[in-house]
Motif scaffolding. Structure first.
Motif, PDB file in Angstrom:
ATOM      1  N   ARG A  64      23.505  -3.155  24.854  1.00 22.80           N
ATOM      2  CA  ARG A  64      23.846  -4.099  24.257  1.00 22.80           C
ATOM      3  C   ARG A  64      24.289  -3.915  22.743  1.00 22.80           C
ATOM      4  O   ARG A  64      23.196  -3.344  21.935  1.00 22.80           O
ATOM      5  CB  ARG A  64      23.279  -5.071  25.052  1.00 22.80           C
ATOM      6  N   GLU A  65      25.345  -4.130  22.457  1.00 17.99           N
ATOM      7  CA  GLU A  65      25.634  -4.642  21.077  1.00 17.99           C
ATOM      8  C   GLU A  65      25.212  -5.371  20.518  1.00 17.99           C
ATOM      9  O   GLU A  65      24.762  -6.867  20.921  1.00 17.99           O
ATOM     10  CB  GLU A  65      27.040  -5.248  20.153  1.00 17.99           C
ATOM     11  N   LYS A  66      23.947  -5.474  19.559  1.00 14.09           N
ATOM     12  CA  LYS A  66      23.223  -6.105  18.469  1.00 14.09           C
ATOM     13  C   LYS A  66      23.545  -6.964  17.751  1.00 14.09           C
ATOM     14  O   LYS A  66      23.161  -8.195  17.264  1.00 14.09           O
ATOM     15  CB  LYS A  66      22.361  -5.274  17.582  1.00 14.09           C
ATOM     16  N   GLU A  67      24.292  -6.818  17.208  1.00 16.54           N
ATOM     17  CA  GLU A  67      25.893  -8.087  17.034  1.00 16.54           C
ATOM     18  C   GLU A  67      25.911  -9.166  17.079  1.00 16.54           C
ATOM     19  O   GLU A  67      25.568 -10.558  17.324  1.00 16.54           O
ATOM     20  CB  GLU A  67      26.862  -7.962  16.633  1.00 16.54           C
ATOM     21  N   ARG A  68      25.559  -9.834  18.906  1.00 15.51           N
ATOM     22  CA  ARG A  68      25.724 -10.584  19.661  1.00 15.51           C
ATOM     23  C   ARG A  68      24.551 -11.522  19.646  1.00 15.51           C
ATOM     24  O   ARG A  68      24.640 -12.919  19.364  1.00 15.51           O
ATOM     25  CB  ARG A  68      25.152  -9.983  21.520  1.00 15.51           C
ATOM     26  N   ILE A  69      23.236 -10.842  18.996  1.00 14.96           N
ATOM     27  CA  ILE A  69      21.946 -11.806  18.916  1.00 14.96           C
ATOM     28  C   ILE A  69      22.651 -12.827  17.806  1.00 14.96           C
ATOM     29  O   ILE A  69      21.753 -14.380  18.152  1.00 14.96           O
ATOM     30  CB  ILE A  69      20.389 -10.843  18.362  1.00 14.96           C
ATOM     31  N   ASN A  70      22.670 -12.202  16.682  1.00 13.74           N
ATOM     32  CA  ASN A  70      23.696 -13.162  15.591  1.00 13.74           C
ATOM     33  C   ASN A  70      24.602 -14.109  15.967  1.00 13.74           C
ATOM     34  O   ASN A  70      24.381 -15.492  15.819  1.00 13.74           O
ATOM     35  CB  ASN A  70      23.742 -12.666  13.781  1.00 13.74           C
ATOM     36  N   ARG A  71      25.260 -14.043  16.316  1.00 14.36           N
ATOM     37  CA  ARG A  71      26.463 -15.034  17.129  1.00 14.36           C
ATOM     38  C   ARG A  71      25.760 -15.877  18.272  1.00 14.36           C
ATOM     39  O   ARG A  71      26.235 -16.642  18.161  1.00 14.36           O
ATOM     40  CB  ARG A  71      27.211 -14.334  17.530  1.00 14.36           C
ATOM     41  N   ILE A  72      24.975 -15.506  19.177  1.00 12.44           N
ATOM     42  CA  ILE A  72      24.161 -16.576  19.572  1.00 12.44           C
ATOM     43  C   ILE A  72      23.164 -17.247  19.249  1.00 12.44           C
ATOM     44  O   ILE A  72      23.714 -18.238  19.291  1.00 12.44           O
ATOM     45  CB  ILE A  72      23.469 -15.476  21.314  1.00 12.44           C
ATOM     46  N   MET A  73      22.501 -17.086  18.620  1.00 11.07           N
ATOM     47  CA  MET A  73      21.530 -17.707  17.604  1.00 11.07           C
ATOM     48  C   MET A  73      22.092 -18.219  16.250  1.00 11.07           C
ATOM     49  O   MET A  73      21.675 -20.202  16.740  1.00 11.07           O
ATOM     50  CB  MET A  73      20.656 -17.135  16.378  1.00 11.07           C
ATOM     51  N   SER A  74      23.345 -18.152  15.975  1.00  6.78           N
ATOM     52  CA  SER A  74      24.233 -19.200  15.515  1.00  6.78           C
ATOM     53  C   SER A  74      24.777 -20.367  15.991  1.00  6.78           C
ATOM     54  O   SER A  74      24.429 -21.507  15.862  1.00  6.78           O
ATOM     55  CB  SER A  74      25.222 -18.460  14.556  1.00  6.78           C
ATOM     56  N   LEU A  75      25.192 -19.869  17.220  1.00  7.87           N
ATOM     57  CA  LEU A  75      25.610 -21.353  18.118  1.00  7.87           C
ATOM     58  C   LEU A  75      24.835 -21.902  19.130  1.00  7.87           C
ATOM     59  O   LEU A  75      25.103 -23.024  18.448  1.00  7.87           O
ATOM     60  CB  LEU A  75      26.509 -19.848  19.448  1.00  7.87           C
ATOM     61  N   LEU A  76      23.377 -21.203  19.346  1.00  7.69           N
ATOM     62  CA  LEU A  76      22.034 -21.833  19.577  1.00  7.69           C
ATOM     63  C   LEU A  76      21.695 -23.099  18.390  1.00  7.69           C
ATOM     64  O   LEU A  76      21.711 -24.267  18.446  1.00  7.69           O
ATOM     65  CB  LEU A  76      20.971 -20.533  19.710  1.00  7.69           C
ATOM     66  N   GLN A  77      21.780 -22.121  16.582  1.00  8.47           N
ATOM     67  CA  GLN A  77      21.586 -23.627  15.496  1.00  8.47           C
ATOM     68  C   GLN A  77      22.043 -24.535  15.989  1.00  8.47           C
ATOM     69  O   GLN A  77      22.080 -25.913  15.166  1.00  8.47           O
ATOM     70  CB  GLN A  77      21.795 -22.339  14.082  1.00  8.47           C
ATOM     71  N   ARG A  78      23.724 -24.158  15.763  1.00 10.89           N
ATOM     72  CA  ARG A  78      24.458 -25.632  15.624  1.00 10.89           C
ATOM     73  C   ARG A  78      24.443 -26.425  16.836  1.00 10.89           C
ATOM     74  O   ARG A  78      24.332 -27.352  16.123  1.00 10.89           O
ATOM     75  CB  ARG A  78      26.129 -24.313  15.484  1.00 10.89           C
ATOM     76  N   ILE A  79      24.518 -26.456  17.924  1.00  7.97           N
ATOM     77  CA  ILE A  79      24.415 -27.010  18.609  1.00  7.97           C
ATOM     78  C   ILE A  79      22.896 -28.059  18.263  1.00  7.97           C
ATOM     79  O   ILE A  79      23.008 -28.661  18.208  1.00  7.97           O
ATOM     80  CB  ILE A  79      23.920 -26.277  20.148  1.00  7.97           C
ATOM     81  N   TRP A  80      21.627 -26.821  18.254  1.00 11.88           N
ATOM     82  CA  TRP A  80      20.134 -27.309  17.826  1.00 11.88           C
ATOM     83  C   TRP A  80      20.617 -28.710  16.446  1.00 11.88           C
ATOM     84  O   TRP A  80      19.880 -30.105  16.714  1.00 11.88           O
ATOM     85  CB  TRP A  80      18.918 -26.981  17.538  1.00 11.88           C
ATOM     86  N   GLU A  81      21.207 -28.159  15.935  1.00 10.99           N
ATOM     87  CA  GLU A  81      21.335 -29.200  14.318  1.00 10.99           C
ATOM     88  C   GLU A  81      22.591 -30.582  14.741  1.00 10.99           C
ATOM     89  O   GLU A  81      21.816 -31.806  14.540  1.00 10.99           O
ATOM     90  CB  GLU A  81      22.343 -28.366  13.808  1.00 10.99           C
ATOM     91  N   GLN A  82      22.633 -30.524  15.633  1.00 17.71           N
ATOM     92  CA  GLN A  82      23.261 -31.780  16.299  1.00 17.71           C
ATOM     93  C   GLN A  82      22.544 -32.875  17.018  1.00 17.71           C
ATOM     94  O   GLN A  82      23.089 -33.930  17.562  1.00 17.71           O
ATOM     95  CB  GLN A  82      24.465 -31.680  17.344  1.00 17.71           C
ATOM     96  N   GLN A  83      21.508 -32.283  17.758  1.00 20.93           N
ATOM     97  CA  GLN A  83      20.122 -32.639  18.222  1.00 20.93           C
ATOM     98  C   GLN A  83      19.503 -32.347  18.192  1.00 20.93           C
ATOM     99  O   GLN A  83      17.810 -31.984  19.131  1.00 20.93           O
ATOM    100  CB  GLN A  83      20.601 -31.882  19.926  1.00 20.93           C
ATOM    101  N   SER A  84      19.127 -32.574  16.565  1.00 23.77           N
ATOM    102  CA  SER A  84      17.612 -32.401  15.971  1.00 23.77           C
ATOM    103  C   SER A  84      15.914 -33.085  16.733  1.00 23.77           C
ATOM    104  O   SER A  84      15.106 -32.317  16.038  1.00 23.77           O
ATOM    105  CB  SER A  84      17.497 -32.735  14.134  1.00 23.77           C
TER     106      SER A  84
END
Length: 149
Positions: A64-84
């Protein structure tokens, strides 16, 4: 038939039964099984479709491509920040339940209670491919952004 063939003949039967059981479990839990054939490793999905795994495999899985890790973690962060106010595992659990409900109960497990099979709240996402999870998370972020405008 030699003594060793007679003595260990049951192993072939056992292996065949194990494969059939894995196939049944895959159908029940909407997952897939992976096994070797004469043409190489294949992945058989719960709906019966079979996909040949490409030759770029490492340690039994598709690279699997390593870049997916940063993309997924960034999405999780954005979701979590809205529900901190939520704990991290609450967010993950809620997202998994939302994914499951939007995808025909994906990952839903049954349990035996008083001798009867009943739905449990436990979800098993072990076999969910990252690209599917990433698409789902992106839809969640997009939805949040529309709701907060």
């Amino acid at each position: 038939m030699t003594d060793s063939e007679r003595k260990f003949g049951w192993v072939d039967d056992w292996a065949k039964m194990t494969g059939e059981r894995a196939r049944i479990d895959a159908k029940v839990h909407k997952t897939a099984i992976v096994y070797n054939t004469k043409m190489g490793k294949v992945k058989e999905f719960y709906d019966g479709t079979i996909q040949r795994m490409d030759s770029g495999e490492s340690k039994g899985g598709i690279m699997r491509e390593k870049e997916r890790i940063n993309r997924i973690m960034s999405l999780l962060q954005r979701i979590w920040e809205q529900q901190s106010e939520m704990r991290f595992n609450q967010i993950i659990s809620n997202l998994q339940h939302m994914y499951s409900s939007q995808n025909e109960g994906y990952g839903q497990r049954m349990l035996i209670e008083n001798g009867e099979e009943v739905k449990s709240s436990y979800l098993d996402f072990f076999y969910l491919e990252d690209d599917k999870w990433e698409e789902f998370l992106q839809r969640m972020v997009d939805s949040q952004e529309r709701d907060y405008k």
